[in-house]
Design a protein around this motif. Structure first.
Motif, PDB file in Angstrom:
ATOM      1  N   GLY A   1      -7.377  15.813  13.563  1.00 59.48           N
ATOM      2  CA  GLY A   1      -7.205  17.309  14.002  1.00 59.48           C
ATOM      3  C   GLY A   1      -7.768  18.459  13.487  1.00 59.48           C
ATOM      4  N   VAL A   2      -8.111  19.296  13.219  1.00 59.28           N
ATOM      5  CA  VAL A   2      -9.111  20.230  13.550  1.00 59.28           C
ATOM      6  C   VAL A   2      -9.282  21.147  11.998  1.00 59.28           C
ATOM      7  CG1 VAL A   2      -9.862  20.798  16.001  1.00 59.28           C
ATOM      8  CG2 VAL A   2      -8.137  22.151  14.631  1.00 59.28           C
ATOM      9  N   SER A   3      -7.487  21.087  11.618  1.00 59.70           N
ATOM     10  CA  SER A   3      -7.258  21.932  10.405  1.00 59.70           C
ATOM     11  C   SER A   3      -7.028  21.125   9.567  1.00 59.70           C
ATOM     12  CB  SER A   3      -6.140  22.407  10.620  1.00 59.70           C
ATOM     13  OG  SER A   3      -6.369  23.615  11.826  1.00 59.70           O
ATOM     14  N   ALA A   4      -7.529  20.073   9.490  1.00 61.14           N
ATOM     15  CA  ALA A   4      -7.136  18.888   8.234  1.00 61.14           C
ATOM     16  C   ALA A   4      -8.241  19.205   7.379  1.00 61.14           C
ATOM     17  CB  ALA A   4      -7.313  16.946   8.891  1.00 61.14           C
ATOM     18  N   ASP A   5      -8.134  18.764   6.160  1.00 61.79           N
ATOM     19  CA  ASP A   5      -9.123  18.705   4.911  1.00 61.79           C
ATOM     20  C   ASP A   5     -10.109  18.394   4.792  1.00 61.79           C
ATOM     21  OD1 ASP A   5     -10.347  19.195   2.403  1.00 61.79           O
ATOM     22  OD2 ASP A   5      -9.073  21.141   2.473  1.00 61.79           O
ATOM     23  N   CYS A   6     -11.365  18.462   5.569  1.00 60.58           N
ATOM     24  CA  CYS A   6     -12.196  17.115   4.785  1.00 60.58           C
ATOM     25  C   CYS A   6     -11.667  16.021   3.207  1.00 60.58           C
ATOM     26  CB  CYS A   6     -13.384  17.751   4.828  1.00 60.58           C
ATOM     27  SG  CYS A   6     -14.683  17.979   6.146  1.00 60.58           S
ATOM     28  N   ASN A   7     -11.753  16.559   2.297  1.00 55.75           N
ATOM     29  CA  ASN A   7     -10.979  15.277   1.623  1.00 55.75           C
ATOM     30  C   ASN A   7      -9.936  14.663   1.961  1.00 55.75           C
ATOM     31  OD1 ASN A   7     -12.608  16.558  -0.546  1.00 55.75           O
ATOM     32  ND2 ASN A   7     -11.241  17.019  -1.547  1.00 55.75           N
ATOM     33  N   LEU A   8      -9.695  14.751   2.823  1.00 54.76           N
ATOM     34  CA  LEU A   8      -9.111  13.786   3.611  1.00 54.76           C
ATOM     35  C   LEU A   8      -8.704  12.927   5.029  1.00 54.76           C
ATOM     36  CD1 LEU A   8      -5.177  15.967   4.954  1.00 54.76           C
ATOM     37  CD2 LEU A   8      -5.327  14.454   3.045  1.00 54.76           C
ATOM     38  N   ALA A   9      -9.916  13.529   5.188  1.00 55.70           N
ATOM     39  CA  ALA A   9     -11.300  12.193   6.126  1.00 55.70           C
ATOM     40  C   ALA A   9     -11.506  11.077   6.453  1.00 55.70           C
ATOM     41  CB  ALA A   9     -12.588  12.528   6.597  1.00 55.70           C
ATOM     42  N   PRO A  10     -11.906  10.476   4.771  1.00 53.64           N
ATOM     43  CA  PRO A  10     -12.214   9.119   4.048  1.00 53.64           C
ATOM     44  C   PRO A  10     -10.623   8.675   4.498  1.00 53.64           C
ATOM     45  CG  PRO A  10     -12.059  10.349   2.502  1.00 53.64           C
ATOM     46  CD  PRO A  10     -12.207  11.398   3.214  1.00 53.64           C
ATOM     47  N   SER A  11      -9.203   8.434   5.089  1.00 53.44           N
ATOM     48  CA  SER A  11      -9.271   8.043   5.440  1.00 53.44           C
ATOM     49  C   SER A  11      -8.723   7.300   7.036  1.00 53.44           C
ATOM     50  CB  SER A  11      -7.248   8.012   5.902  1.00 53.44           C
ATOM     51  OG  SER A  11      -7.352   9.883   6.407  1.00 53.44           O
TER      52      SER A  11
END
Length: 306
Positions: A269-279
């Motif tokens: 989703g658009v609001s997720a922090d980029c630090n969560l993106a590696p998942s």
């Protein structure tokens, strides 16, 4: 007496820039359509206008969500009749900046594109880096304002040059995040100690700011609030790829980077922090699930206590 500065757009970056300018002794005024954003600036001594038409400053710093909003705002600022220079820190595109510079010049106003890097911490500490595009005379007029809210800035060429370099900066950062995430996924798949292995990689030639700071000091310690969203990063990489192609390039790697971030956007989703993106970039393991990162951080703390 220093010139008055109007900061338009008081989100995470804009409010920090406004507070930094205020701390540097500038006569600062702010505007944001969101009352909540305005209150943050007001809490730091920056008075805020209710309507953008109420701003009547000599210099303006823009921190806006998109090039489209820049196109809407600049004509409104020109109508105030006091502007000498507009400094646009928005992650925009070179065509918009070139057009806004020409529009401002018709009114005898200088325009520079000065997109920034350094995030929330840099905005609030005055240590942002700015990539500056504009005519030499415009940059001379803007220099005092740039000095007041950045730690360093570089004049890179005519209007739009700053946008090109900033977009490439974000593309490189985004590519690094994908690459390091995939590497960590492989480390985990082989059962290696992820923290120790990344520390070893960070002594080698493949290391980067992303591997040394974003992963080693934040993500792999379970610190998942970097302050930049997946939605914004996806926007930036898409705009960066479009800019590359508009210049005649047909990159081979960058489209894959864009695809990876689009996948992260769809999943998180658009609001997720980029630090969560590696998942979203791991394919062999679930090493980046928050509970697993918390266990990694906890195990490391226990080793440090022993």
């Amino acid at each position: 007496m220093s010139e008055s500065v109007g900061v338009v757009g008081l989100g995470t970056m804009g409010s920090g820039i406004a507070a930094t300018l205020k701390g540097a002794g500038r006569d600062v005024h702010g505007y944001d359509p969101s009352p909540a954003a305005g209150r943050i600036a007001q809490d730091h001594g920056v008075p805020c206008a209710v309507e953008i038409s109420e701003l009547a400053c000599e210099a303006y710093v823009l921190s806006l969500p998109s090039a489209r909003v820049v196109r809407d705002v600049v004509p409104e600022l020109l109508r105030t009749g006091r502007a000498r220079v507009v400094v646009d820190t928005t992650t925009s595109d070179p065509q918009t900046s070139a057009e806004m510079a020409a529009l401002c010049a018709e009114s005898g106003v200088h325009f520079v594109d000065a997109p920034v890097s350094g995030g929330r911490a840099g905005a609030w500490s005055g240590q942002l880096a700015a990539f500056v595009g504009g005519e030499a005379a415009a940059v001379d007029v803007a220099a005092g304002v740039l000095d007041a809210f950045t730690g360093r800035w570089h004049h890179l060429g005519p209007p739009g040059a700053g946008n090109v370099v900033k977009l490439l900066n974000n593309l490189l950062c985004a590519a690094n995040i994908v690459a390091v995430a995939e590497a960590v996924d492989v480390l985990s798949a082989y059962g290696l100690d992820v923290r120790r292995s990344v520390a070893a990689l960070n002594t080698g030639s493949g290391r980067s700011l992303v591997s040394e700071v974003v992963f080693a000091e934040s993500i792999l310690r379970g610190r998942l609030e970097g302050g930049f969203t997946v939605g914004l990063m996806t926007r930036d990489v898409e705009l960066g790829l479009a800019t590359a192609r508009a210049g005649g390039a047909e990159p081979a790697v960058l489209p894959a980077v864009v695809g990876s971030w689009r996948g992260a956007l769809e999943r998180l989703g658009v609001s997720a922090d980029c630090n969560l993106a590696p998942s979203a970039f791991a394919s062999a393991t679930d090493v980046f699930e928050p509970e697993n990162l918390a266990r990694l951080a906890s195990a490391d703390d226990e080793k440090g206590d022993s």
